[in-house]
Write an enzyme that holds these catalytic residues in place. Structure first.
Site, short mmCIF file in Angstrom:
data_model
loop_
_atom_site.label_atom_id
_atom_site.label_comp_id
_atom_site.label_asym_id
_atom_site.label_seq_id
_atom_site.Cartn_x
_atom_site.Cartn_y
_atom_site.Cartn_z
N GLU A 151 -16.49 9.35 -48.28
CA GLU A 151 -17.20 10.62 -47.85
C GLU A 151 -16.55 11.64 -47.48
O GLU A 151 -16.42 12.71 -47.90
CB GLU A 151 -18.35 10.16 -46.92
CG GLU A 151 -19.30 9.32 -47.31
CD GLU A 151 -20.26 8.77 -46.54
OE1 GLU A 151 -20.06 8.08 -45.44
OE2 GLU A 151 -21.47 9.00 -46.61
N GLY A 192 -17.49 5.98 -45.09
CA GLY A 192 -17.12 7.33 -44.43
C GLY A 192 -15.53 7.67 -44.86
O GLY A 192 -15.57 9.01 -45.00
N GLU A 251 -21.90 0.73 -48.15
CA GLU A 251 -22.98 0.71 -47.08
C GLU A 251 -23.99 -0.15 -47.22
O GLU A 251 -24.49 -0.83 -46.29
CB GLU A 251 -23.33 2.10 -46.87
CG GLU A 251 -22.38 3.05 -45.99
CD GLU A 251 -21.31 3.83 -47.03
OE1 GLU A 251 -21.38 3.33 -48.03
OE2 GLU A 251 -20.74 4.54 -46.61
C1 3H9 Z 1 -19.91 3.73 -43.13
O1 3H9 Z 1 -18.74 4.08 -43.36
C2 3H9 Z 1 -21.03 4.66 -42.58
C3 3H9 Z 1 -20.98 5.77 -43.23
O2 3H9 Z 1 -21.30 6.02 -44.65
C4 3H9 Z 1 -21.62 6.93 -42.11
C5 3H9 Z 1 -21.41 7.08 -40.78
C6 3H9 Z 1 -22.02 7.91 -40.18
N1 3H9 Z 1 -14.86 -1.08 -38.56
O3 3H9 Z 1 -12.04 -7.59 -43.75
P1 3H9 Z 1 -10.52 -7.79 -43.18
C7 3H9 Z 1 -11.87 -5.26 -39.16
S1 3H9 Z 1 -19.99 2.08 -42.85
C8 3H9 Z 1 -14.29 -1.78 -37.80
O4 3H9 Z 1 -10.34 -9.14 -42.49
P2 3H9 Z 1 -9.12 -7.51 -45.34
C9 3H9 Z 1 -12.36 -6.55 -39.33
O5 3H9 Z 1 -13.29 -6.99 -38.51
C10 3H9 Z 1 -18.77 1.19 -43.26
N2 3H9 Z 1 -13.41 -2.95 -37.92
O6 3H9 Z 1 -9.27 -7.47 -43.93
C11 3H9 Z 1 -11.06 -7.21 -39.13
O7 3H9 Z 1 -10.82 -7.43 -37.80
P3 3H9 Z 1 -10.32 -8.80 -37.00
C12 3H9 Z 1 -18.22 1.15 -44.64
C13 3H9 Z 1 -13.40 -2.96 -39.35
O8 3H9 Z 1 -7.70 -6.91 -45.74
C14 3H9 Z 1 -9.86 -6.42 -39.59
O9 3H9 Z 1 -10.61 -5.24 -39.65
N3 3H9 Z 1 -17.16 0.33 -44.74
C15 3H9 Z 1 -13.71 -2.21 -40.29
O10 3H9 Z 1 -9.36 -8.50 -46.02
C16 3H9 Z 1 -9.66 -6.77 -40.92
O11 3H9 Z 1 -10.60 -6.54 -41.77
C17 3H9 Z 1 -17.03 -0.96 -45.02
O12 3H9 Z 1 -18.06 -1.60 -45.23
C18 3H9 Z 1 -14.58 -1.16 -39.99
N4 3H9 Z 1 -15.16 -0.46 -41.01
O13 3H9 Z 1 -10.28 -6.16 -45.93
C19 3H9 Z 1 -15.60 -1.44 -45.15
N5 3H9 Z 1 -13.39 -2.71 -41.51
O14 3H9 Z 1 -8.72 -8.86 -37.52
C20 3H9 Z 1 -15.63 -2.78 -44.32
C21 3H9 Z 1 -12.52 -4.12 -41.20
O15 3H9 Z 1 -10.55 -8.50 -35.53
N6 3H9 Z 1 -14.42 -3.50 -44.39
N7 3H9 Z 1 -12.41 -4.16 -39.80
O16 3H9 Z 1 -11.16 -9.95 -37.64
C22 3H9 Z 1 -13.78 -4.23 -45.43
O17 3H9 Z 1 -14.63 -4.15 -46.56
C23 3H9 Z 1 -12.60 -4.77 -45.40
O18 3H9 Z 1 -12.26 -4.91 -44.03
C24 3H9 Z 1 -11.47 -4.17 -46.06
C25 3H9 Z 1 -9.98 -4.97 -45.63
C26 3H9 Z 1 -11.57 -4.36 -47.53
C27 3H9 Z 1 -11.11 -2.56 -45.60
#
Ligand code: 3H9
Length: 710
Positions: free
Chosen positions: A116, A113, A136
């Protein structure tokens, strides 16, 4: 009234909306509400002519709030946003169509998002450290806020398909070359450059173009159809049992051929449908489970801060030791491999070099990175320099006497601060360190083979292991870009222990007349990378028989072993490495072998010719996988593993359990503890084998109607 998650700074006629929602700037409902409110206000301000949307520091936006999506997928939250909050697609559309042009100023991750939203702006400026992607599909979803429509219009259908199906983000330079970024600047200049561009858009000096109206990057319809057909065939070949890649391709194709409006409608419908799919539930669970596994209560939340370990020693440079050394030098760690002789040390170095060359050939490392990684490695036969090491990993062959001797030598040649890790897969840690005073600094680092590839490391502790040693070891695993699951020392640790039941159930079914190839077919269709018998061939049936002997002795209750594997070993059929096992192996291919039936008949004879069991494929899968769940419950009950979701992470990364099913605990929990207990009790009754006798924890969870994941 402004919410603190979005701040607005006005400079002359440009307003900058700064999103600040730690830890990763996810677009949760409060952020969407605050952005919408800010836009209402700014639209109504005549002095503001353009907008900049940005994040905080190096956090742009990591996408939708996944904890919210997880609850929607679980059915505990409505998909519609809370009243008064716009949906992300609505907000994105508003940015694109609103009266004032906007520019995204991107530093760090713009994912899902986040990208997006940025693509709906009239232009995008980034820094060298920004990473842009639509991951996603890694979550069993498709982009749901216009990503399937806007990305092809900005970078072309082919690249967009590659980015969405691959899921990995691209870097700033590539994004700039593709036109996904309009400009690339230093971090200090980011907001200023974005404001400048926003102003030019407002004055008309730069033409404002709405992304959804762009068509020049879209190839002719026939080319698009052909490209999508190829991608569809490719994903069908690579991914079994899931439909999200096809849904993504449908939305891209529909939009590229029939127009953005049709594409958006298709994307929305598919996104909402997939949000309640088993794959999304499973993969969202795995996302959070993987992050939870890094947290060890009483250790990572209470213990000392981790230290970056300097030089590391590896004892033994065989396949395992050289694989571990490869992973270490690749992550920038200096390594000394100690071997018994010069020839063996030389062979170990050659193995690491060959691993690095393979990485370079496959494009996983540049030639220069591979060369630099290789230069971090030395080989020797003495303990010279071991007194200055922060960690030594013992990776010698699986012999109690040898490991004990090495630990005694290590105690003499290392400082009292040095962590002593063993890569044993079967021997209890207390046995390895017996006769030394090194208990508090002893732990297990159980890498899976091949160690330079497999992501799982079981970090094994005893009651004596100090939190300091554990915290440092966990940090090292993270530095290797691997995932640690922390386990208390017990025979087989976690993965081998729980999958022992999988192998036992397979053997029992074979003895009851279910053909090994049918079992393999059922587990393969379920989603395992291969069935248990094919897997046995790959690992080596001699290795499997030896490991089974240790595990059966350690966990005698309910242990069941078919004689089949021993019979195959006795006939010299050791698996892939000897050209035959359950299968015949030639040129890397496993062919079914009619000769197997003779061994199966003999195994059945030795088992006393029990009456054949009539089972469905579904029952075969459940007998094997619920057996794993049952044993995992025992491990949880003993405190051998921290939490149920760690079992899922370990099974996915260690055994290739399909992540779209969430891991064995999540999958079983989908049926409910009571159904799992009842199924096991029925298998117990039908087979008369205590192998299926439900564990105390499972029985208690079933009685309480509780989740297996609590
Ligand atoms: C989407 O966007 C759908 C849309 O197309 C449509 C919607 C209508 N939300 O990974 P880390 C938390 S789908 C909530 O250890 P890093 C994670 O749980 C989304 N929480 O850090 C952790 O919490 P905790 C598409 C999130 O530096 C903390 O943040 N996006 C989210 O190694 C640190 O995370 C993705 O798939 C989130 N979106 O890596 C991206 N993301 O400390 C998903 C993270 O309590 N995220 N948390 O354990 C990632 O790939 C990695 O977290 C990122 C950072 C690369 C950003």
């Amino acid at each position: 009234m402004k919410s603190p998650v979005v701040r607005v700074e006005r400079e002359h006629d440009v307003a900058t909306l700064i999103i600040d929602n730690p830890p990763v700037n996810a677009l949760g409902a409060p952020v969407l509400a605050a952005l919408s409110e800010a836009l209402d206000e700014l639209d109504a301000e005549p002095s503001i002519s353009a907008l900049v949307v940005t994040g905080h520091g190096d956090k742009f936006i990591a996408g939708a709030d996944l904890s919210r999506l997880e609850r929607i997928a679980a059915g505990t939250l409505e998909p519609s946003p809370p009243s008064g909050t716009p949906s992300l697609p609505a907000l994105v559309a508003r940015l694109e169509q609103g009266p004032k042009p906007s520019v995204a100023a991107i530093d760090g991750f713009a994912l899902g998002g986040g990208l997006e939203l940025a693509m709906a702006c009239a232009a995008r400026v980034g820094t060298a450290r920004c990473r842009l992607g639509l991951p996603e599909l890694n979550l069993g979803l498709i982009p749901g806020a216009g990503g399937t429509q806007r990305l092809p219009r900005l970078v072309g259908v082919e690249k967009a398909v590659e980015m969405m199906l691959g899921g990995a983000p691209i870097g700033a330079v590539e994004a700039r070359a593709l036109g996904l970024l309009d400009d690339l600047v230093g971090e200090a200049a980011l907001r200023e450059r974005a404001r400048e561009l926003a102003r030019s858009l407002a004055t008309g000096a730069v033409t404002r173009r709405r992304t959804l109206t762009l068509t020049e990057r879209l190839a002719p319809p026939d080319e698009i159809r052909a490209l999508i057909a190829r991608a569809r065939a490719d994903t069908r070949r690579k991914l079994r049992n899931v439909d999200y890649p096809g849904a993504c391709l449908d939305a891209i194709e529909e939009g590229a051929l029939l127009g953005a409006e049709a594409g958006l409608a298709r994307e929305r419908a598919e996104f909402l449908r997939l949000l309640s799919s088993e794959a999304a539930r499973g993969k969202l669970h795995v996302f959070f489970a993987t992050r939870a596994a890094a947290k060890v209560p009483g250790v990572t939340d209470a213990g000392p801060a981790p230290r970056a370990l300097g030089r590391v020693g590896v004892l033994g440079g065989g396949t395992m030791g050289s694989g571990i050394a490869t992973a270490l030098v690749r992550a920038g760690v200096e390594v000394i491999i100690k071997e018994a002789t010069d020839e063996r040390a030389e062979a170990a170095l050659a193995r690491v070099r060959a691993n690095l060359e393979r990485d370079a050939a496959k494009g996983r490392l540049s030639d220069d990175e591979a060369r630099r990684a290789g230069s971090r490695l030395t080989g020797q036969t003495s303990y010279d320099g071991f007194d200055a090491l922060a960690l030594v990993i013992e990776a010698a062959s699986e012999s109690v006497e040898l490991k004990q001797q090495l630990f005694q030598e290590l105690e003499a040649h290392t400082s009292s601060e040095c962590i002593l890790a063993t890569n044993t897969s079967t021997i209890e840690l207390a046995t390895v360190s017996a006769g030394t005073q090194a208990g508090p600094r002893t732990l297990g680092l159980h890498f899976f083979s091949p160690a330079q590839v497999m992501r799982l490391v079981e970090v094994v502790r005893t009651r004596e292991t100090s939190p300091r040693a554990l915290v440092d070891a966990l940090e090292l695993v993270k530095r290797l870009k691997k995932t640690a699951v922390t386990v208390r020392s017990c025979p087989g640790f976690l993965v081998n222990r729980i999958f022992m039941r999988y192998g036992q159930a397979c053997g029992l079914l074979i003895d009851r007349g279910v053909h090994p190839y049918r079992i393999d077919d059922a587990l393969y269709a379920f989603g395992m990378p291969m069935g248990p018998n094919r897997m046995g061939d790959l690992a080596g049936l001699d290795v499997s028989v030896a490991a089974a002997r240790v595990l059966d002795a350690a966990y005698p209750d309910g242990a069941y072993r078919s004689a089949l594997r021993q019979l195959l070993v006795d006939a010299g059929r050791l698996g892939d490495k000897s050209g035959a096992g359950h299968y015949r192996h030639e040129d890397g291919r496993a062919e079914r072998d009619p000769a197997l039936d003779r061994f199966v008949a003999e195994a059945r004879r030795l088992a006393g010719e029990p009456p054949p069991l009539e089972v469905t494929d579904d029952e075969i899968v459940k007998m094997l996988v619920f057996g794993v769940v049952n044993e995992a419950c025992r491990a949880l009950d003993e405190g051998a593993v921290v939490r149920a979701s760690d079992v899922d992470v370990a099974a996915i990364l260690g055994m290739g359990f399909p992540d779209y099913r969430g891991g064995p605990m999540k999958w079983a929990d989908g049926f409910g503890a009571r159904a799992v207990r009842d199924a096991l009790a029925r298998f117990h009754e039908r087979t008369g084998s205590a192998l299926f006798s439900p564990s105390a924890l499972l029985t208690a969870r079933a009685a309480a109607g509780a989740s297996l994941l609590d």
